[in-house]
Design an enzyme around this catalytic site. Structure first.
Site, PDB file in Angstrom:
ATOM      1  N   ASN A 156       0.870  -1.180   0.000  1.00 50.57           N
ATOM      2  CA  ASN A 156       0.000   0.000   0.000  1.00 50.57           C
ATOM      3  C   ASN A 156       0.906   1.229   0.000  1.00 50.57           C
ATOM      4  O   ASN A 156       1.450   1.602   1.042  1.00 50.57           O
ATOM      5  CB  ASN A 156      -0.899  -0.013   1.246  1.00 50.57           C
ATOM      6  N   LYS A 170       0.099   4.197  -0.299  1.00 50.00           N
ATOM      7  CA  LYS A 170      -0.586   5.400   0.221  1.00 50.00           C
ATOM      8  C   LYS A 170      -0.346   6.557  -0.750  1.00 50.00           C
ATOM      9  O   LYS A 170      -0.299   6.324  -1.962  1.00 50.00           O
ATOM     10  CB  LYS A 170      -0.117   5.700   1.651  1.00 50.00           C
ATOM     11  N   HIS A 216      -9.564   1.350   5.136  1.00 49.00           N
ATOM     12  CA  HIS A 216      -8.289   1.616   5.801  1.00 49.00           C
ATOM     13  C   HIS A 216      -8.518   2.623   6.921  1.00 49.00           C
ATOM     14  O   HIS A 216      -9.328   3.542   6.783  1.00 49.00           O
ATOM     15  CB  HIS A 216      -7.271   2.156   4.791  1.00 49.00           C
ATOM     16  N   GLU A 242      -6.897   5.069   7.838  1.00 53.87           N
ATOM     17  CA  GLU A 242      -6.677   6.475   7.457  1.00 53.87           C
ATOM     18  C   GLU A 242      -7.919   7.057   6.795  1.00 53.87           C
ATOM     19  O   GLU A 242      -8.182   8.256   6.902  1.00 53.87           O
ATOM     20  CB  GLU A 242      -5.436   6.569   6.547  1.00 53.87           C
ATOM     21  N   GLU A 291      -5.251  -4.441  10.837  1.00 48.95           N
ATOM     22  CA  GLU A 291      -4.278  -3.361  10.959  1.00 48.95           C
ATOM     23  C   GLU A 291      -4.541  -2.580  12.243  1.00 48.95           C
ATOM     24  O   GLU A 291      -5.369  -1.650  12.255  1.00 48.95           O
ATOM     25  CB  GLU A 291      -4.384  -2.408   9.755  1.00 48.95           C
ATOM     26  N   GLY A 343       2.508   2.968  10.738  1.00 55.02           N
ATOM     27  CA  GLY A 343       3.451   4.071  10.554  1.00 55.02           C
ATOM     28  C   GLY A 343       4.186   4.470  11.813  1.00 55.02           C
ATOM     29  O   GLY A 343       4.817   5.527  11.852  1.00 55.02           O
ATOM     30  N   SER A 364       3.491  -1.514  10.463  1.00 53.31           N
ATOM     31  CA  SER A 364       4.942  -1.563  10.685  1.00 53.31           C
ATOM     32  C   SER A 364       5.565  -2.917  10.333  1.00 53.31           C
ATOM     33  O   SER A 364       6.490  -3.365  11.005  1.00 53.31           O
ATOM     34  CB  SER A 364       5.280  -1.150  12.125  1.00 53.31           C
TER      35      SER A 364
HETATM   36  P1  13P Z   1       3.025   0.901   7.697  1.00 50.26           P
HETATM   37  O1  13P Z   1       3.554  -0.405   7.142  1.00 50.26           O
HETATM   38  O2  13P Z   1       3.734   2.094   7.150  1.00 50.26           O
HETATM   39  O3  13P Z   1       2.927   0.868   9.183  1.00 50.26           O
HETATM   40  O4  13P Z   1       1.522   1.035   7.155  1.00 50.26           O
HETATM   41  C1  13P Z   1       0.652  -0.020   7.317  1.00 50.26           C
HETATM   42  C2  13P Z   1      -0.559   0.252   6.534  1.00 50.26           C
HETATM   43  O5  13P Z   1      -1.335   1.128   6.861  1.00 50.26           O
HETATM   44  C3  13P Z   1      -0.771  -0.544   5.315  1.00 50.26           C
HETATM   45  O6  13P Z   1      -2.057  -0.370   4.814  1.00 50.26           O
END
Ligand code: 13P
Length: 266
Positions: free
Chosen positions: A28, A30, A112, A114, A182, A188, A227
């Site tokens: 992903n 993003k 997600h 976010e 997640e 992150g 992560s």
């Molecule tokens: P990170 O791997 O940067 O923690 O992000 C995870 C994520 O949100 C994948 O969709």
């Protein structure tokens, strides 16, 4: 909701587009990357991709055409990071599941954290988005996860069950979907769940899935995200109920992503 009501959103998958319980690594990106990253990564990923573990890239939407062109006839699959909850309409800045299918996307991430957080997407919205994908022949990668506050107050399972149940209620028994656990606190932050912690939640999610359709407990692919890095992927993916990863930051480095991908090949 436009053009369809909740009842109409109960759909089944029109084609058999994924083997049950596939092992997968999903990148992903993003809102990171550029054309150069697409052109650098895709040929290397295409060389590495094999049938044992599905390798999926979800770039920002403007790059889906280029990623599709580069992935063409390779083992790499690609998908979007979101989708609209309607089939069409005056929705500036959105795209439908049919459009993704037309572009050759096999997957779309929905729900997600976010998007749940920044765009106020509720469980119901996420459920309808997943249903729209399935109706279009796109496999939704449905994200669920608790906040640190939920975890510390002992509400992890209740929160996850609520998120999951809203989605499962709209699924028919032959629906094909992927689940991604997640934990919001791990995204992150560099603070991944321990393999044991993630395994406990994945086992719980399988029990929840089985309450809806007994086979789902075993047949649904469940990814861990939050992560995931080259140095922790193998221990997470070694857990019996973790089928692979949904990878954010580390997926922007092709060598790290390839290392994570190899870790899933066990
Ligand atoms: P990170 O791997 O940067 O923690 O992000 C995870 C994520 O949100 C994948 O969709």
């Amino acid at each position: 909701m436009q053009a369809m009501d909740m009842q109409d959103a109960t759909v089944s998958c029109p084609v058999n587009i994924a083997a049950p319980r596939a092992r997968m690594v999903v990148a992903n990106w993003k809102m990171f990357g550029n054309l150069a990253l697409c052109r650098e990564s895709l040929p290397r990923l295409a060389d590495a991709a094999n049938a044992k573990v599905e390798l999926v890239v979800c770039p920002p939407a403007p790059y889906l055409g280029e990623v599709g062109r580069l992935a063409n006839r390779s083992g790499v699959q690609y998908g979007a990071q979101d989708v609209a909850e309607v089939t069409h309409g005056a929705r500036t800045g959105e795209w439908s599941a049919d459009m993704l299918a037309e572009l050759g996307c096999r997957y779309a991430i929905v729900g997600h954290s976010e998007r749940r957080d920044r765009h106020r997407e509720c469980n119901q919205t996420v459920a309808v988005k997943a249903a729209m994908c399935i109706a279009a022949g796109v496999i939704p990668i449905v994200c669920v996860g608790e906040t640190m506050e939920d975890r510390e107050s002992g509400n992890t399972e209740a929160v996850l069950a609520k998120q999951l149940n809203a989605i499962l209620q709209l699924m028919k028994k032959n629906a094909v979907f992927v689940l991604a656990y997640e934990p919001v606190w791990a995204i992150g932050t560099g603070l991944a769940a321990t393999p044991e912690m993630a395994q406990d939640v994945h086992a719980f999610l399988r029990r929840q899935l089985a309450l809806f359709v007994p086979e789902w407990g075993e047949s649904v692919t469940i990814l861990y995200g939050g992560s995931v890095k080259a140095d922790n992927a193998a221990s997470l993916f070694a857990m019996p109920d973790i089928d692979g990863g949904l990878v954010g930051g580390a997926s922007l480095n092709v060598l790290d992503l390839l290392s994570i991908y190899r870790s899933a090949m066990i």
